[in-house]
Scaffold this motif. Structure first.
Motif, PDB file in Angstrom:
ATOM      1  N   THR A 299       0.873  -1.183   0.000  1.00  7.80           N
ATOM      2  CA  THR A 299       0.000   0.000   0.000  1.00  7.80           C
ATOM      3  C   THR A 299       0.905   1.228   0.000  1.00  7.80           C
ATOM      4  O   THR A 299       1.951   1.230   0.654  1.00  7.80           O
ATOM      5  N   THR A 312      -1.786   0.683   7.794  1.00  8.51           N
ATOM      6  CA  THR A 312      -2.109   2.066   7.442  1.00  8.51           C
ATOM      7  C   THR A 312      -2.897   2.073   6.135  1.00  8.51           C
ATOM      8  O   THR A 312      -2.519   1.388   5.186  1.00  8.51           O
ATOM      9  N   GLU A 313      -3.958   2.847   6.115  1.00 13.73           N
ATOM     10  CA  GLU A 313      -4.784   2.880   4.902  1.00 13.73           C
ATOM     11  C   GLU A 313      -4.032   3.529   3.735  1.00 13.73           C
ATOM     12  O   GLU A 313      -3.375   4.551   3.919  1.00 13.73           O
ATOM     13  N   GLU A 315      -3.267   3.262  -0.956  1.00  8.96           N
ATOM     14  CA  GLU A 315      -3.643   2.727  -2.273  1.00  8.96           C
ATOM     15  C   GLU A 315      -2.941   1.392  -2.497  1.00  8.96           C
ATOM     16  O   GLU A 315      -1.735   1.258  -2.280  1.00  8.96           O
ATOM     17  N   ILE A 336      -8.540   1.684  -2.383  1.00  7.08           N
ATOM     18  CA  ILE A 336      -8.050   2.068  -1.068  1.00  7.08           C
ATOM     19  C   ILE A 336      -8.327   0.951  -0.068  1.00  7.08           C
ATOM     20  O   ILE A 336      -9.460   0.469   0.047  1.00  7.08           O
ATOM     21  N   THR A 337      -7.294   0.541   0.663  1.00  5.63           N
ATOM     22  CA  THR A 337      -7.466  -0.523   1.652  1.00  5.63           C
ATOM     23  C   THR A 337      -6.365  -0.466   2.702  1.00  5.63           C
ATOM     24  O   THR A 337      -5.493   0.404   2.682  1.00  5.63           O
ATOM     25  N   VAL A 338      -6.425  -1.449   3.619  1.00  7.52           N
ATOM     26  CA  VAL A 338      -5.424  -1.604   4.683  1.00  7.52           C
ATOM     27  C   VAL A 338      -4.943  -3.046   4.610  1.00  7.52           C
ATOM     28  O   VAL A 338      -5.758  -3.953   4.448  1.00  7.52           O
ATOM     29  N   ASP A 340      -3.157  -6.419   6.316  1.00  6.46           N
ATOM     30  CA  ASP A 340      -3.021  -6.999   7.648  1.00  6.46           C
ATOM     31  C   ASP A 340      -2.235  -8.312   7.558  1.00  6.46           C
ATOM     32  O   ASP A 340      -2.712  -9.288   6.987  1.00  6.46           O
ATOM     33  N   LYS A 354      -8.260  -5.324   3.825  1.00  7.61           N
ATOM     34  CA  LYS A 354      -9.616  -5.002   4.305  1.00  7.61           C
ATOM     35  C   LYS A 354     -10.517  -4.785   3.101  1.00  7.61           C
ATOM     36  O   LYS A 354     -10.042  -4.448   2.013  1.00  7.61           O
ATOM     37  N   VAL A 356     -12.430  -3.350   0.309  1.00 15.25           N
ATOM     38  CA  VAL A 356     -12.227  -2.082  -0.402  1.00 15.25           C
ATOM     39  C   VAL A 356     -13.551  -1.333  -0.382  1.00 15.25           C
ATOM     40  O   VAL A 356     -14.568  -1.863  -0.801  1.00 15.25           O
ATOM     41  N   SER A 360      -9.497   5.722  -5.014  1.00 11.55           N
ATOM     42  CA  SER A 360      -9.073   7.113  -4.814  1.00 11.55           C
ATOM     43  C   SER A 360      -9.650   7.994  -5.924  1.00 11.55           C
ATOM     44  O   SER A 360      -9.946   9.157  -5.713  1.00 11.55           O
TER      45      SER A 360
END
Ligand code: DLL
Length: 468
Positions: A299, A312-313, A315, A336-338, A340, A354, A356, A360
């Motif tokens: 990201t 952290t969120e 692209e 946009i995602t996070v 894990d 996570k 989507v 953006s």
């Protein structure tokens, strides 16, 4: 490239009894860790990193040698494939963006001769030229494997009847899902999208146990079933649905699960990377497992391009590690995602992304305020008196942006009269104002007045773009 297809995959059969439970009970949870390819999906992360580095070096070398676009980009940055000696070195590589693909339309980014390419797909772009995806025989094999993982994670086995209502054709949803379901050994019903009443007839007559389509079409099918008086709980035994190709909120998931009496799985992918099969939920529904042995994820900060730490969120950026026909390095998805990296209760060790909730470039800037359609959707869904159909309309009147949200009334709400409708409009406008920090005009419209989608829904009409 013979190491791509596992021959030691562990396939575990479902032990759950599929149809005896009510809505939203996590049916697949009873099915004991359904995992298609334990070797790759549950590999220790360190071991996978070694595999990823080997494949990264390989794809970088192939791209540099065979795709003039990449050679030129590397030369401009003064790097060669020899500079890639660790996964951290990935950040030295240039990004690839959608316009690079358009500029090299249709075939200039392919890394193998046309005679080795056995299939082409294209994305359903709304403007300009489409994005073209190409596949060698081996690429198609990998695709079927990652889709088999996707379906198995949702409990599908050879005993299932999978009715596939993604569009067949250039869109990757139809054939991607189709070959994955066949790989699992399920019985595939290639229904394609549309002809809703027929879909519902087949659900009943064929005893369909799993479906796949866009989430917006799933809601539309639920609506049609209600209209024609088909009692889903009585007459239909679908227990799992595989929904993706467009952003959808958890509120929409709940609505689909309730109306169709099934467990909904979020599946993610894009034409540029392979199609569906890039990432998918397991029964834990706590993020989508990325098929990391094939697709390396990062990201980044969309403004600066800086790589962000997990958690952290940002692209989403993908490097396709094993694609032969159309390798893509550090492709900026705009989603946009996070990410894990923590272990999942299902036993898979793969990185999870996570859900989507937006792109953006879907973000609307209205009077200087950033607005994502998903924020609006989360207010509108599961509201008494409304059904989940809506449209967001943005205009510019005398240099001022205006936001209107049109949402469809249920038949009961519409029959309740003007006063009740106005009260509801006010209530929703207030809630939207709290979420968006922006005033929006809410209009409750007549049942059936918003156009239904059979594929990806068009939720936003931004009239400001006209003439600008
Ligand atoms: O939509 C592939 C696909 C087909 C995925 C069927 C899942 C199921 P494209 O047409 O190239 O490919 O569109 C890719 O759609 O960058 C996201 O913005 C969006 N998207 C896809 N899946 C999801 C999802 C297919 N589960 C673009 N949630 C991606 C949110 C999604 N957005």
């Amino acid at each position: 490239m013979a190491d791509l297809i596992p021959n030691n995959a562990v396939r575990e059969e479902s032990t759950g009894s599929p149809h005896e439970v009510g809505p939203n009970l996590k049916l697949v949870k009873n099915s004991q860790n359904l995992i298609w390819d334990k070797t790759n999906e549950c590999m220790p992360r360190e071991e996978r990193r070694i595999l990823q580095l080997k494949r990264l070096k390989d794809v970088v070398t192939r791209s540099y040698m065979n795709v003039p676009f990449y050679k030129q980009k590397f030369d401009e940055l003064g790097i060669t494939p020899d500079d890639i000696n660790s996964l951290e070195d990935l950040s030295k590589l240039p990004f690839t963006v959608k316009t690079d693909l358009r500029d090299n339309y249709p075939f200039d980014l392919f890394a193998v001769p046309m005679e080795d390419i056995v299939r082409l797909h294209a994305s359903s772009g709304t403007t300009g030229k489409p994005i073209v995806g190409a596949y060698t025989r081996n690429d198609l094999n990998v695709w079927a494997e990652v889709m088999a993982r996707t379906l198995t994670a949702g409990g599908v086995t050879s005993k299932d009847i999978v009715q596939n209502a993604y569009g067949y054709g250039l869109f990757t949803g139809g054939l991607g899902m189709h070959y994955g379901a066949e790989r699992v050994g399920a019985t595939v019903v290639p229904a394609a999208s549309g002809l809703s009443q027929r879909q519902i007839m087949l659900w009943q007559d064929f005893g369909t146990t799993a479906i796949s389509c866009t989430p917006s079409y799933a809601l539309s099918l639920a609506e049609t079933a209600a209209e024609i008086g088909v009692d889903i709980k009585e007459k239909v035994k679908i227990r799992a649905g595989f929904f993706g190709a467009e952003p959808w909120t958890d509120e929409m998931r709940r609505e689909i699960e309730e109306k169709l009496n099934l467990e909904a799985f979020d599946i993610f992918g894009l034409t540029e990377i392979i199609g569906p099969g890039v990432a998918a939920e397991c029964y834990c529904h706590d993020g989508l497992h990325i098929q990391e042995d094939h697709f390396l994820a990062e990201t980044i900060d969309p403004e600066t391009g800086e790589v962000l730490p997990y958690g952290t969120e940002g692209e989403l950026v993908f490097t396709a590690l094993t694609k032969e026909a159309f390798p893509v390095i550090r492709y900026r998805t705009r989603d946009i995602t996070v990410l894990d990296p923590t272990p999942c209760a299902c036993g898979r060790t793969t990185l999870r992304m996570k859900k989507v909730t937006g792109r953006s470039d879907d973000m609307l800037v209205i009077r200087g305020v950033n607005v994502f359609p998903s924020q609006i959707e989360s207010v509108l869904l599961n509201k008494e008196g409304l059904i989940g159909q809506y449209q967001i309309i943005v205009n510019r009147v005398k240099n001022l942006d205006t936001l209107e949200v049109q949402v469809e009334a249920s038949n009961e709400m519409y029959a309740a009269g003007r006063e009740a409708i106005e009260a509801k409009e006010k209530e929703i406008a207030k809630q939207l104002n709290q979420v968006l920090l922006l005033s929006a005009k809410v209009t409750i419209v007549e049942p059936k007045s918003i156009v239904r989608s059979e594929g990806k829904a068009k939720r936003v009409i931004d009239n400001r773009k006209v003439g600008f």
